[in-house]
Design a protein around this motif. Structure first.
Motif, short mmCIF file in Angstrom:
data_model
loop_
_atom_site.label_atom_id
_atom_site.label_comp_id
_atom_site.label_asym_id
_atom_site.label_seq_id
_atom_site.Cartn_x
_atom_site.Cartn_y
_atom_site.Cartn_z
N ARG A 103 0.83 -1.22 0.00
CA ARG A 103 0.00 0.00 0.00
C ARG A 103 0.86 1.26 0.00
O ARG A 103 0.59 2.20 -0.76
CB ARG A 103 -0.91 -0.01 1.24
CG ARG A 103 -1.87 1.16 1.33
CD ARG A 103 -2.39 1.31 2.74
NE ARG A 103 -1.31 1.62 3.69
CZ ARG A 103 -1.48 1.68 5.01
NH1 ARG A 103 -2.67 1.43 5.54
NH2 ARG A 103 -0.46 1.98 5.80
N LYS A 106 2.45 2.42 -3.23
CA LYS A 106 1.51 3.06 -4.15
C LYS A 106 1.56 2.45 -5.55
O LYS A 106 1.38 3.15 -6.56
CB LYS A 106 1.75 4.57 -4.22
CG LYS A 106 1.66 5.26 -2.85
CD LYS A 106 1.77 6.76 -2.97
CE LYS A 106 1.79 7.42 -1.61
NZ LYS A 106 0.65 7.10 -0.75
N ALA A 108 -0.45 -0.18 -6.29
CA ALA A 108 -1.83 -0.62 -6.56
C ALA A 108 -2.72 0.61 -6.80
O ALA A 108 -2.73 1.54 -6.00
CB ALA A 108 -2.37 -1.44 -5.39
N LYS A 109 -3.45 0.59 -7.89
CA LYS A 109 -4.31 1.73 -8.24
C LYS A 109 -5.56 1.78 -7.37
O LYS A 109 -6.13 2.86 -7.17
CB LYS A 109 -4.69 1.65 -9.71
CG LYS A 109 -3.50 1.82 -10.65
CD LYS A 109 -3.92 1.77 -12.11
CE LYS A 109 -2.72 1.95 -13.03
NZ LYS A 109 -3.10 1.89 -14.46
N GLN A 110 -6.03 0.64 -6.91
CA GLN A 110 -7.17 0.60 -6.02
C GLN A 110 -6.91 -0.42 -4.91
O GLN A 110 -6.07 -1.31 -5.05
CB GLN A 110 -8.46 0.28 -6.77
CG GLN A 110 -8.39 -0.96 -7.65
CD GLN A 110 -9.66 -1.15 -8.45
OE1 GLN A 110 -10.68 -0.53 -8.17
NE2 GLN A 110 -9.62 -2.04 -9.44
N GLU A 111 -7.63 -0.29 -3.83
CA GLU A 111 -7.37 -1.10 -2.64
C GLU A 111 -7.51 -2.59 -2.92
O GLU A 111 -6.77 -3.41 -2.37
CB GLU A 111 -8.33 -0.69 -1.52
CG GLU A 111 -8.00 -1.28 -0.17
CD GLU A 111 -8.88 -0.72 0.93
OE1 GLU A 111 -8.72 -1.16 2.09
OE2 GLU A 111 -9.73 0.14 0.63
N GLU A 112 -8.45 -2.94 -3.79
CA GLU A 112 -8.67 -4.36 -4.08
C GLU A 112 -7.50 -5.01 -4.82
O GLU A 112 -7.40 -6.24 -4.87
CB GLU A 112 -9.94 -4.54 -4.93
CG GLU A 112 -11.22 -4.17 -4.21
CD GLU A 112 -11.60 -2.70 -4.42
OE1 GLU A 112 -10.67 -1.86 -4.54
OE2 GLU A 112 -12.80 -2.40 -4.48
N ASP A 113 -6.59 -4.21 -5.37
CA ASP A 113 -5.46 -4.75 -6.14
C ASP A 113 -4.22 -4.99 -5.28
O ASP A 113 -3.21 -5.50 -5.78
CB ASP A 113 -5.09 -3.79 -7.28
CG ASP A 113 -6.17 -3.72 -8.35
OD1 ASP A 113 -6.86 -4.73 -8.53
OD2 ASP A 113 -6.32 -2.66 -8.99
N SER A 346 -7.93 -7.28 5.77
CA SER A 346 -8.85 -6.60 4.85
C SER A 346 -10.11 -6.15 5.60
O SER A 346 -10.43 -6.65 6.67
CB SER A 346 -9.23 -7.52 3.69
OG SER A 346 -9.92 -8.66 4.15
N SER A 479 -7.51 -11.02 -4.62
CA SER A 479 -7.93 -9.76 -5.25
C SER A 479 -9.25 -9.96 -6.01
O SER A 479 -10.15 -9.11 -5.95
CB SER A 479 -6.84 -9.26 -6.20
OG SER A 479 -7.22 -8.05 -6.82
N LYS A 483 -13.32 -8.39 -5.24
CA LYS A 483 -14.14 -7.69 -6.23
C LYS A 483 -15.45 -8.42 -6.49
O LYS A 483 -16.32 -7.90 -7.20
CB LYS A 483 -13.36 -7.56 -7.54
CG LYS A 483 -12.12 -6.69 -7.43
CD LYS A 483 -11.33 -6.69 -8.73
CE LYS A 483 -10.06 -5.85 -8.60
NZ LYS A 483 -9.26 -5.90 -9.85
#
Length: 525
Positions: A103, A106, A108-113, A346, A479, A483
């Motif tokens: 995290r 930076k 990962a573009k979104q938290e789920e990734d 998570s 991941s 989603k």
């Protein structure tokens, strides 16, 4: 009569030995030949000492345990004090803070990734080890177990430290990969654990290797969970301008490197088990070794294993079937620990447990203590009455059933959640320790001593390949399930643990005929 009497009087009364005594001695000499020990050969010296000392070699086992502890890939933090230490600590300490490390990078573009990218960091260590395990095994069979162990620990000191200084994703991948490639301790240390003691103590020796992993489960997650991001957690001790503030994940890695240094010093007292005779070449087993191996292997298997070539080892089905089973369960274990660590931290909206890195470290640490007590108190009793191999199948079945409970823990909170998650984690790791010990013994009893370095190299290569797939696959699957929390035939978290369970089901099926003959394995052990 006089002539006959003269002959009797001219000979000593005890000169002719009784024929029955001769007849009885000859087969005994054939079956149990007197060992010839070579002066100056460390392997012979150790064998001679083991012949005279029938007790458990506690001191040698202690050195093995220390070294294993500091090598561990999960432990990364505390002197895991003293074996796999060098091999187990770096692995175990990673998981409590890996989610937060990715995290902060930076990438990962979104938290789920985050889970997707975390999986490849976990996989890089095993991928690196995949390419180097067989060469390390060959090195250990030629030059000895001890040099291999020392070089591996030195690599932990260097590259584990560099991993803690990583602020870019590519640097984390590269340093973990190099650590896996240059740390070739796993195969030789398992061969060493079966060679440093008498046959009746081999199960204990191998279980100590597993126990060091359990210690790493205690110390590693605790160090990783409590010492990561120290400038945020302990602001009165560490400032944000200090090295520990600028590199928030350096402190746990630095502590592990210190422990690895202690383990490297401890390895000075390790006795070498490989035979070096007059020609100065390693290699192990001479005629006496071959005779000893006949006690463990059937005649046909011993003949097949007498050649140390890779080709003959790959044709040894008893070895390869045991290796494949070990690889399947290794994939299952790493996929579980990767998924559990990501799932536990998570958020609730993703059907996770919303725990902190400290919480995960505590859970994994408590489970490590449970495994440690199991290895020292319960496992010896099980091994005494059932042997080290028979518990493999029951442990696999119970592990599969246990994983079906995990997804429903997301419905709990407070003390109920903490109690249940700790009990489940302890049981899961106890079952894994039982399976791992059985698989290691299966592999090492399928070959002769001079082949164990290469055989374990093959095992570690294939196992590392499977373990490299495990965190990457688990990260991708995790991941994906985040989603798809709803809208499928099952909630995403249930699909996650169902897939992990199916891997163990495959491993369990492979322990039966025609793939694997448990009866032959029990005879050898």
């Amino acid at each position: 009569m006089e002539s006959h009497s003269g002959e009797v009087q001219g000979l000593p009364p005890t000169a002719p030995p009784p024929p029955p005594q001769n007849t009885g001695d000859e087969p005994l000499t054939t079956e149990e030949p007197k060992k010839q020990y070579h002066k100056g050969c460390p392997g012979c010296q150790l064998e001679e000492a083991n012949q005279t000392r029938t007790g458990i070699p506690y001191l040698n086992f202690f050195y093995i345990w220390i070294i294993c502890l500091t090598s561990s890939k999960y432990l990364s933090p505390v002197l895991c004090f003293f074996w796999f230490l060098a091999n187990t600590l770096p692995i175990q300490s990673l998981f409590p803070y890996l989610y937060f490390m990715i995290r902060d990078m930076k990438i990962a573009k979104q938290e789920e990734d985050i889970g997707f990218y975390a999986g490849f960091v976990g996989a890089s260590y095993f991928i690196g080890r995949t390419f180097s395990s067989v060469p390390w095994g060959i090195f250990a069979d030629k030059y000895g177990r001890k040099p291999c162990i020392v070089i591996s620990i030195l690599s932990v000191i260097v590259f584990n430290t560099l991993f803690g200084l990583s602020t870019r994703y590519w640097m984390a991948i590269v340093t973990r990969g190099l650590l896996g490639m240059l740390c070739g301790i796993l195969g030789p240390i398992k061969a060493y654990a079966t060679e440093v003691c008498r046959k009746e103590h081999q199960a204990l020796g191998m279980s100590l290797v597993t126990t060091s992993r359990a210690i790493a489960f205690v110390v590693g997650p605790a160090i990783g969970g409590f010492l990561a991001q120290p400038a945020e957690k302990y602001q009165h001790i560490f400032s944000k301008e200090s090295i520990f503030g600028r590199f928030p994940y350096f402190l746990p890695c630095f502590i592990i490197s210190i422990l690895a240094t202690g383990s490297c010093i401890a390895s000075i007292w390790l006795p070498e088990t490989l035979h070096f005779h007059n020609d100065g070449k390693g290699g192990g087993a001479d005629e006496e070794e071959a005779q000893m191996c006949d006690l463990n292997l059937e005649v046909g298997e011993a003949k097949q294993s007498s050649d140390t070539s890779m080709k003959n080892l790959l044709k040894n089905w008893e070895l390869m079937s045991a290796v494949i089973i070990y690889c399947i369960f290794s994939l299952h274990d790493v996929a579980y620990i990767e998924s559990f660590s990501l799932w536990a931290v998570s958020k609730r909206k993703f059907r996770g447990l919303s725990l902190t890195s400290q919480d995960v470290g505590i859970v994994l640490g408590i489970s490590g203590i449970g495994v440690l007590l199991y290895q020292f108190v319960v496992y010896p009793v099980i091994a005494k009455y059932f042997g080290p191999i028979r518990p493999l199948r029951p442990a696999a079945i119970l592990s599969i059933l246990l994983l079906t409970v995990y997804p429903f823990m997301a419905n709990l909170q407070g003390p109920e959640l903490k109690v249940l998650i700790n009990i489940a984690s302890i049981l899961k790791n106890v079952f894994s320790a039982t399976i791992t010990t059985a698989c290691n013994i299966l592999q090492n009893t399928a070959v002769t001593q001079k082949q164990r370095g290469v055989a374990n190299g093959i095992s570690v290569t294939l196992m590392s390949l499977f373990k490299g797939v495990a965190p990457a696959g688990a990260g991708i699957l995790f991941s994906w399930t985040q989603k798809h929390v709803t809208g499928l035939f099952l909630p995403g978290n249930q699909i996650l643990f169902l897939v992990i369970s199916m891997v163990a089901v495959i491993g369990l099926i492979l322990t039966f005929k025609p793939f694997f003959s448990m009866s032959n394995a029990l005879k050898r052990s």
